[in-house]
Design a protein around this motif. Structure first.
Motif, PDB file in Angstrom:
ATOM      1  N   ALA A  22       0.891  -1.165   0.000  1.00  9.62           N
ATOM      2  CA  ALA A  22       0.000   0.000   0.000  1.00  9.62           C
ATOM      3  C   ALA A  22       0.928   1.213   0.000  1.00  9.62           C
ATOM      4  N   GLU A  23       0.751   2.116  -0.975  1.00  7.24           N
ATOM      5  CA  GLU A  23       1.639   3.288  -1.070  1.00  7.24           C
ATOM      6  C   GLU A  23       0.880   4.557  -0.685  1.00  7.24           C
ATOM      7  N   THR A  24      -0.258   4.762  -1.355  1.00  9.14           N
ATOM      8  CA  THR A  24      -1.106   5.912  -1.033  1.00  9.14           C
ATOM      9  C   THR A  24      -2.547   5.408  -0.996  1.00  9.14           C
ATOM     10  N   GLU A  25      -3.419   6.186  -0.379  1.00  6.24           N
ATOM     11  CA  GLU A  25      -4.813   5.780  -0.304  1.00  6.24           C
ATOM     12  C   GLU A  25      -5.405   5.677  -1.716  1.00  6.24           C
ATOM     13  N   ALA A  26      -5.019   6.627  -2.582  1.00  7.80           N
ATOM     14  CA  ALA A  26      -5.571   6.628  -3.945  1.00  7.80           C
ATOM     15  C   ALA A  26      -5.122   5.378  -4.711  1.00  7.80           C
ATOM     16  N   GLN A  27      -3.851   5.013  -4.558  1.00  5.63           N
ATOM     17  CA  GLN A  27      -3.343   3.826  -5.267  1.00  5.63           C
ATOM     18  C   GLN A  27      -4.058   2.568  -4.794  1.00  5.63           C
ATOM     19  N   VAL A  28      -4.254   2.449  -3.482  1.00  4.90           N
ATOM     20  CA  VAL A  28      -4.920   1.265  -2.929  1.00  4.90           C
ATOM     21  C   VAL A  28      -6.363   1.198  -3.439  1.00  4.90           C
ATOM     22  N   LYS A  63      -1.174   3.283   9.328  1.00  3.32           N
ATOM     23  CA  LYS A  63      -2.153   4.177   8.680  1.00  3.32           C
ATOM     24  C   LYS A  63      -2.788   3.519   7.439  1.00  3.32           C
ATOM     25  N   GLY A  64      -2.075   2.558   6.844  1.00  2.01           N
ATOM     26  CA  GLY A  64      -2.621   1.848   5.681  1.00  2.01           C
ATOM     27  C   GLY A  64      -3.828   0.980   6.032  1.00  2.01           C
ATOM     28  N   LEU A  65      -3.970   0.652   7.313  1.00  4.94           N
ATOM     29  CA  LEU A  65      -5.100  -0.204   7.714  1.00  4.94           C
ATOM     30  C   LEU A  65      -6.435   0.497   7.467  1.00  4.94           C
ATOM     31  N   ALA A  66      -6.446   1.803   7.672  1.00  6.68           N
ATOM     32  CA  ALA A  66      -7.684   2.559   7.431  1.00  6.68           C
ATOM     33  C   ALA A  66      -8.017   2.532   5.935  1.00  6.68           C
ATOM     34  N   TRP A  67      -6.978   2.526   5.085  1.00  7.91           N
ATOM     35  CA  TRP A  67      -7.222   2.457   3.633  1.00  7.91           C
ATOM     36  C   TRP A  67      -7.857   1.113   3.278  1.00  7.91           C
ATOM     37  N   LEU A  68      -7.350   0.042   3.923  1.00 10.34           N
ATOM     38  CA  LEU A  68      -7.917  -1.287   3.637  1.00 10.34           C
ATOM     39  C   LEU A  68      -9.367  -1.372   4.134  1.00 10.34           C
ATOM     40  N   ARG A  69      -9.637  -0.708   5.248  1.00  7.38           N
ATOM     41  CA  ARG A  69     -11.009  -0.706   5.740  1.00  7.38           C
ATOM     42  C   ARG A  69     -11.917   0.009   4.729  1.00  7.38           C
ATOM     43  N   ARG A  70     -11.379   1.049   4.130  1.00 10.61           N
ATOM     44  CA  ARG A  70     -12.163   1.764   3.105  1.00 10.61           C
ATOM     45  C   ARG A  70     -12.390   0.888   1.877  1.00 10.61           C
ATOM     46  N   VAL A  71     -11.383   0.084   1.524  1.00 11.99           N
ATOM     47  CA  VAL A  71     -11.553  -0.862   0.411  1.00 11.99           C
ATOM     48  C   VAL A  71     -12.748  -1.765   0.689  1.00 11.99           C
ATOM     49  N   LYS A  72     -12.816  -2.284   1.912  1.00 15.56           N
ATOM     50  CA  LYS A  72     -13.932  -3.171   2.283  1.00 15.56           C
ATOM     51  C   LYS A  72     -15.266  -2.449   2.130  1.00 15.56           C
ATOM     52  N   GLU A  73     -15.321  -1.229   2.674  1.00 11.77           N
ATOM     53  CA  GLU A  73     -16.581  -0.476   2.662  1.00 11.77           C
ATOM     54  C   GLU A  73     -17.012  -0.146   1.235  1.00 11.77           C
ATOM     55  N   GLU A  74     -16.052   0.284   0.418  1.00 13.13           N
ATOM     56  CA  GLU A  74     -16.428   0.771  -0.923  1.00 13.13           C
ATOM     57  C   GLU A  74     -16.627  -0.346  -1.944  1.00 13.13           C
ATOM     58  N   THR A  75     -15.885  -1.459  -1.810  1.00 18.02           N
ATOM     59  CA  THR A  75     -15.941  -2.489  -2.861  1.00 18.02           C
ATOM     60  C   THR A  75     -16.592  -3.788  -2.398  1.00 18.02           C
ATOM     61  N   GLY A  76     -16.671  -3.987  -1.081  1.00 20.23           N
ATOM     62  CA  GLY A  76     -17.198  -5.255  -0.570  1.00 20.23           C
ATOM     63  C   GLY A  76     -16.170  -6.376  -0.610  1.00 20.23           C
ATOM     64  N   LEU A  77     -14.958  -6.067  -1.095  1.00 18.12           N
ATOM     65  CA  LEU A  77     -13.921  -7.112  -1.128  1.00 18.12           C
ATOM     66  C   LEU A  77     -13.428  -7.422   0.279  1.00 18.12           C
ATOM     67  N   LYS A  78     -13.044  -8.680   0.494  1.00 18.40           N
ATOM     68  CA  LYS A  78     -12.341  -9.010   1.736  1.00 18.40           C
ATOM     69  C   LYS A  78     -10.873  -8.635   1.551  1.00 18.40           C
ATOM     70  N   VAL A  79     -10.206  -8.307   2.664  1.00 18.95           N
ATOM     71  CA  VAL A  79      -8.829  -7.807   2.544  1.00 18.95           C
ATOM     72  C   VAL A  79      -7.861  -8.609   3.410  1.00 18.95           C
ATOM     73  N   THR A  80      -6.599  -8.623   2.972  1.00 21.35           N
ATOM     74  CA  THR A  80      -5.556  -9.318   3.741  1.00 21.35           C
ATOM     75  C   THR A  80      -4.280  -8.491   3.758  1.00 21.35           C
ATOM     76  N   THR A  81      -3.523  -8.613   4.850  1.00 21.92           N
ATOM     77  CA  THR A  81      -2.212  -7.966   4.915  1.00 21.92           C
ATOM     78  C   THR A  81      -1.249  -8.852   5.696  1.00 21.92           C
ATOM     79  N   GLU A  82       0.041  -8.554   5.547  1.00 25.51           N
ATOM     80  CA  GLU A  82       1.066  -9.368   6.224  1.00 25.51           C
ATOM     81  C   GLU A  82       1.274  -8.901   7.658  1.00 25.51           C
ATOM     82  N   VAL A  83       1.356  -9.862   8.582  1.00 26.94           N
ATOM     83  CA  VAL A  83       1.702  -9.536   9.969  1.00 26.94           C
ATOM     84  C   VAL A  83       3.003 -10.251  10.333  1.00 26.94           C
TER      85      VAL A  83
END
Ligand code: PEP
Ligand code: MN
Length: 363
Positions: A22-28, A63-83
């Motif tokens: 994730a680089e920027t909110e717009a890119q994500v 801060k990228g986590l909020a972008w992923l949450r927005r992905v969920k809200e706007e697209t309905g896609l499920k999301v994953t990230t590395e921990v």
């Protein structure tokens, strides 16, 4: 172990796609919107990036986590990230990340995996476990077992290839036998191929994805970026959303099995031939070892050392030429003959030692 699917009722291949980082909110968001139209199963984006060298981009962080949450809200896609540590787990769960993944540089370290497993205790979240960077099946299994013991039962494995020192066409060599062995140990676990990190370059992605499907993998994880050449990490391997769709469209998805009796009979017949040939292979290998033992005894009697470099070079050279006539690659012939040669030396050593012991008893 009763491993449950991360992707129930899925249609092969499962598709996990999204940017390396994730680089920027717009890119994500732009990547996610483009991929949402393609019916992918899971959107990926790295927030905390484990980089090999210290001066590379290390991810945008929490801060990228909020972008992923927005992905969920706007697209309905499920999301994953590395921990990669306990804190990443707490943060990701707080933001409702649907699936977590453990990266190759983490799977390699049992302390880190245990820390993640402990942080996950009581959480009902699926986890994808990448193979360790080194070709160690047990380490991969160990990571899966640590998570399972912490109560995480929705688990899948991601094959992303293995580090290799030297020239190869891959960024990480696939060594397909290792994920297939993993599947043998955990038959119920879904297996995903991360063709991006195996290839490291775009032109090989389709070939590796197809091979994975032909080996009955359940799905793919592929890095997708709106402008791949400008990506802040892994620029040479990412695809545009359009090229990703093109890759998926070209894949041939074959059925794992069928009820067609004609097909099954023919297959059975061919497998029978393979079994007979394998039987002959064992006979020949066994006979070859018996001759090696006779050579060992003969050398012992004449006080000659076991390893003769000149003879070994000749054997390999002849074998590679012979192999070519039978359509066998140099790589395969070299590995095969090195293994046969090692075993021959072991047999020779054994008879030499036995002869030594007899001499000692006689004295
Ligand atoms: C990634 O998926 O971007 C990543 C860092 O992968 P790996 O752990 O396989 O290197
Ligand atoms: Mn990457």
């Amino acid at each position: 172990m009763d491993i449950r699917p991360v992707f129930p009722n899925f249609q092969r291949p499962v598709l996990i796609a999204g940017p390396c980082s994730a680089e920027t909110e717009a890119q994500v968001l732009s990547t996610a919107h483009a991929l949402a139209e393609q019916d992918i199963d899971l959107f990926r984006a790295g927030i905390w990036k484990p980089r090999t060298r210290p001066d590379s981009f290390e991810g945008v962080g929490a801060k990228g986590l909020a972008w992923l949450r927005r992905v969920k809200e706007e697209t309905g896609l499920k999301v994953t990230t590395e921990v990669a540590n306990a804190n990443h787990v707490y943060e990701a769960l707080k933001y409702g990340i649907d699936v977590l993944w453990v990266g190759a540089r983490t799977t390699v370290n049992p302390f880190s995996v245990q820390e993640i497993a402990d942080a996950l205790r009581g959480a009902d979240v699926p986890v994808l476990v990448k193979n360790p960077i080194n070709p160690d099946l047990k380490l991969w299994m160990g990571a899966i077992e640590r998570l399972y013991k912490a109560g995480i039962t929705r688990l899948a494995a991601i094959h992303r290839g293995f580090s290799y020192f030297g020239e190869t066409r891959y960024r990480n060599v696939p060594r397909w036998q290792i994920p297939l062995e993993l599947k043998r140990h955990f038959p119920d676990m879904q297996l995903i191929c991360d063709n991006s990190h195996i290839c490291g370059r775009r032109d090989l992605l389709l070939e590796v994805a197809q091979k994975a499907l032909d080996l009955n993998f359940d799905g793919l994880m592929t890095e997708v970026h709106p402008t791949p050449d400008k990506a802040w990490s892994d620029a040479t391997q990412q695809l545009t959303p359009v090229d990703f769709v093109h890759m998926v469209d070209q894949l041939v998805v074959r059925q794992p099995t069928t009820d067609d009796t004609d097909f099954l009979e023919t297959l059975d017949n061919l497998r029978h031939q393979i079994d007979e040939l394998d039987e002959e292979l064992f006979q020949i290998l066994g006979q070859r070892m018996q001759v090696a033992e006779r050579i060992g005894l003969y050398k012992r009697r004449n006080n000659i050392s076991i390893f003769q470099p000149h003879r070994w070079a000749q054997i390999i050279e002849k074998a590679v030429i012979k192999g070519r006539q039978w359509g066998l690659s140099r790589e395969f012939v070299e590995v095969l003959f090195k293994a046969i040669h090692d075993e021959s030396i072991n047999h020779q050593e054994r008879v030499m030692k036995a002869a030594n012991n007899e001499l000692n008893v006689e004295r």
